[in-house]
Enzyme design. Structure first.
Site, PDB file in Angstrom:
ATOM      1  CG  PHE A  36     -17.583  -1.735 -19.034  1.00 20.01           C
ATOM      2  CD1 PHE A  36     -17.695  -2.752 -18.109  1.00 20.01           C
ATOM      3  CD2 PHE A  36     -18.493  -0.646 -19.159  1.00 20.01           C
ATOM      4  CE1 PHE A  36     -19.327  -2.816 -17.431  1.00 20.01           C
ATOM      5  CE2 PHE A  36     -19.673  -0.665 -18.611  1.00 20.01           C
ATOM      6  CZ  PHE A  36     -20.119  -1.689 -17.644  1.00 20.01           C
TER       7      PHE A  36
ATOM      8  CG  ASN B  98      -8.793   2.354 -15.585  1.00 21.50           C
ATOM      9  OD1 ASN B  98      -7.885   3.247 -15.942  1.00 21.50           O
ATOM     10  ND2 ASN B  98      -9.097   1.761 -14.776  1.00 21.50           N
TER      11      ASN B  98
ATOM     12  CD  GLU C  41     -12.675  -1.696  -2.344  1.00 15.63           C
ATOM     13  OE1 GLU C  41     -12.263  -2.074  -3.518  1.00 15.63           O
ATOM     14  OE2 GLU C  41     -13.645  -2.238  -2.003  1.00 15.63           O
TER      15      GLU C  41
ATOM     16  NE  ARG D 278     -13.876  -6.294   0.513  1.00 18.01           N
ATOM     17  CZ  ARG D 278     -14.395  -6.416  -0.881  1.00 18.01           C
ATOM     18  NH1 ARG D 278     -13.810  -7.210  -1.510  1.00 18.01           N
ATOM     19  NH2 ARG D 278     -15.417  -5.770  -1.253  1.00 18.01           N
TER      20      ARG D 278
ATOM     21  CG  HIS E 266     -18.568  -1.669  -3.591  1.00 15.98           C
ATOM     22  ND1 HIS E 266     -19.569  -1.489  -4.405  1.00 15.98           N
ATOM     23  CD2 HIS E 266     -17.755  -2.756  -3.810  1.00 15.98           C
ATOM     24  CE1 HIS E 266     -19.324  -2.506  -5.460  1.00 15.98           C
ATOM     25  NE2 HIS E 266     -18.309  -3.259  -4.839  1.00 15.98           N
TER      26      HIS E 266
ATOM     27  N   GLY F 117     -12.547   0.353 -11.454  1.00 16.64           N
ATOM     28  CA  GLY F 117     -11.872  -0.013 -12.769  1.00 16.64           C
ATOM     29  C   GLY F 117     -12.721   0.698 -13.648  1.00 16.64           C
TER      30      GLY F 117
HETATM   31  P1  ADP Z   1     -13.437  -5.512  -9.475  1.00  9.48           P
HETATM   32  O1  ADP Z   1     -14.991  -5.361  -8.715  1.00  9.48           O
HETATM   33  O2  ADP Z   1     -13.410  -7.306  -9.848  1.00  9.48           O
HETATM   34  O3  ADP Z   1     -12.430  -4.980  -8.488  1.00  9.48           O
HETATM   35  P2  ADP Z   1     -12.740  -3.505 -11.240  1.00  9.48           P
HETATM   36  O4  ADP Z   1     -12.933  -2.476 -10.280  1.00  9.48           O
HETATM   37  O5  ADP Z   1     -11.103  -4.234 -11.405  1.00  9.48           O
HETATM   38  O6  ADP Z   1     -13.482  -4.738 -10.768  1.00  9.48           O
HETATM   39  O7  ADP Z   1     -13.515  -3.239 -12.577  1.00  9.48           O
HETATM   40  C1  ADP Z   1     -13.335  -4.026 -13.577  1.00  9.48           C
HETATM   41  C2  ADP Z   1     -13.870  -3.387 -14.861  1.00  9.48           C
HETATM   42  O8  ADP Z   1     -13.061  -2.322 -14.904  1.00  9.48           O
HETATM   43  C3  ADP Z   1     -13.839  -4.305 -16.010  1.00  9.48           C
HETATM   44  O9  ADP Z   1     -14.986  -3.960 -16.839  1.00  9.48           O
HETATM   45  C4  ADP Z   1     -12.853  -3.335 -17.012  1.00  9.48           C
HETATM   46  O10 ADP Z   1     -13.180  -3.353 -18.325  1.00  9.48           O
HETATM   47  C5  ADP Z   1     -12.650  -2.195 -16.201  1.00  9.48           C
HETATM   48  N1  ADP Z   1     -11.148  -1.718 -16.457  1.00  9.48           N
HETATM   49  C6  ADP Z   1     -10.172  -1.955 -15.438  1.00  9.48           C
HETATM   50  N2  ADP Z   1      -8.930  -1.445 -15.680  1.00  9.48           N
HETATM   51  C7  ADP Z   1      -9.205  -0.985 -16.944  1.00  9.48           C
HETATM   52  C8  ADP Z   1      -8.487  -0.131 -17.934  1.00  9.48           C
HETATM   53  N3  ADP Z   1      -6.944   0.179 -17.649  1.00  9.48           N
HETATM   54  N4  ADP Z   1      -8.886   0.485 -18.906  1.00  9.48           N
HETATM   55  C9  ADP Z   1     -10.260   0.248 -19.098  1.00  9.48           C
HETATM   56  N5  ADP Z   1     -10.984  -0.393 -18.292  1.00  9.48           N
HETATM   57  C10 ADP Z   1     -10.744  -0.960 -17.412  1.00  9.48           C
END
Ligand code: ADP
Length: 404
Positions: free
Chosen positions: A285, A336, A385, A91, A180, A332
């Protein structure tokens, strides 16, 4: 063929070994604190426990060596020897205007990536070190570069030019690039598949809401606009990044706080976003949602500002494409966080969007949230990804074998 996917950060290295036929992850892991002391590798085989080993990693080459060791380890390994790794996909954060698609890496490509270092001074050098390490350890294996910026290279000039003196674009290539890209491409492609339609016939808005977050407008299969800019700082309010703001705020605050522009940009990248807006409560979050439920007003205001910004971008991109067929949430938060999706959804009534609460309550699943027959389809598509990078890598290796 087994494909190793590598994502090198400035002091970290994430990896996945993917069987390209079954598209299954055979093992994955993370090397942390490379070059800063206290480094460790966490490795997880698909059908085994996570194992963490504290090992000294002075540089990325050490990390790559440990990754290879773990993958071939008698106990936690998943292949007998490195010969079972057919190709490596990397990447790469910034491809500037030089790369509009993935490429097989050779010396010319390395030089071109290096020429983009200026645009991503923290990330591209680390990416290059990762490639060099792999080339040194496995000289006969094909390495492929997959760029975060490439998918957005189809943006028209009107979308990528800033309202700045044109000379800055000519001299320094200051323009919108977007990031992204691998995710926006993967999710928009999958969204079309799920509807049984050709992506070329659709107008899709992808909301990639993770720690870093961006929205893209994908029209007829091509990115025509996206919210991140020259760097990933622009656009949405993110975990710790501010997103859009009045540029004059920078000199204003530099003067007030007696700090340099670089220090201010650091604050905009690392201490702003929902973390800053919630007065330091959290960048996560889950914490913010919990606090908001408990009546914490700062958390409530933060979530409202966050969702409002996402909704504004959806509105803007609907205008940019003269309509929208699909709005897809991913990453994330997008996958979720039902509350955030619901809050964004509340702004979309004018598009005729209404979301089914029971569907929206699902987590991390591929699902259509909008009522059947709705003019605009709202969906959740989990992004992947690493799989997208593995697919690109396989495609290029096959093309090369076929002499294309
Ligand atoms: P990154 O950009 O670091 O890859 P992610 O896509 O993992 O980030 O997103 C991180 C965010 O997603 C955090 O704010 C987290 O709260 C939220 N998140 C990730 N998994 C969950 C879950 N199972 N339930 C609720 N929120 C989640």
């Amino acid at each position: 063929m087994n494909i190793l996917v590598i994502n090198c950060g400035s002091s970290s290295l994430k990896y996945q070994l993917i069987d390209s036929e079954s598209e299954k992850v055979l093992a994955k892991g993370l090397c942390e604190r490379i070059g800063i002391g206290g480094s460790a590798i966490t490795h997880q085989p698909a059908d085994g426990e996570k194992v963490t080993s504290q090992v000294e990693m002075k540089e990325h080459t050490d990390a790559v060596r440990y990754v290879m060791e773990k993958l071939t380890d008698e106990k936690v390994g998943v292949v007998r020897s490195l010969d079972e790794i057919g190709a490596i996909g990397h990447r790469i954060v910034h491809g500037g205007e030089k790369f509009a698609s993935s490429v097989v890496i050779d010396d010319t490509v390395m030089k071109a990536i290096e020429e983009c270092n200026d645009l991503a001074p923290l990330h591209n050098p680390a990416n290059l070190i990762g490639i060099n390490s792999c080339r040194a350890i496995m000289p006969d294996v094909t390495n492929v570069a997959v760029f975060d910026t490439a998918f957005h290279q189809t943006m028209p000039k009107k979308a990528y030019l800033y309202g700045l003196p044109y000379a800055y674009y000519e001299k320094y290539k200051v323009r919108r690039y977007g990031f992204h890209g691998t995710s926006h491409d993967f999710v928009s492609r999958r969204a079309a598949e799920l509807l049984g339609k050709d992506r070329k016939d659709l107008k899709i808005i992808v909301c990639h809401l993770g720690n870093g977050a961006s929205v893209s407008a994908v029209k007829n299969g091509q990115s025509v606009d996206t919210s991140m800019g020259l760097t990933p700082l622009e656009g949405l309010i993110m975990g710790t990044r501010s997103g859009d703001l009045d540029p004059a705020i920078i000199s204003f605050l530099c003067e007030k706080e007696q700090i340099t522009a670089q220090e201010m940009v650091d604050i905009l990248n690392k201490k702003s976003g929902v973390l800053g807006l919630s007065d330091g409560l959290s960048s996560d979050f889950r914490d913010l949602g919990q606090a908001a439920e408990n009546g914490n007003q700062k958390a409530i205001d933060t979530l409202e500002a966050y969702a409002y910004r996402v909704a504004k971008y959806v509105g803007a991109y609907t205008a940019a494409m003269n309509g929208v067929d699909v709005i897809a949430f991913t990453a994330g938060i997008g996958e979720n966080n039902a509350r955030v999706r619901e809050m964004v959804g509340e702004y979309l009534g004018y598009l005729g969007v209404s979301m089914i609460p029971e569907k929206n309550a699902l987590r991390g699943e591929e699902v259509i949230l909008s009522e059947e027959g709705s003019k605009v389809t709202v969906m959740v598509i989990p992004t992947n990804e690493e799989l997208a990078i593995a697919r690109e890598t396989l495609r290029l290796v096959r093309d090369r074998e076929a002499g294309k």
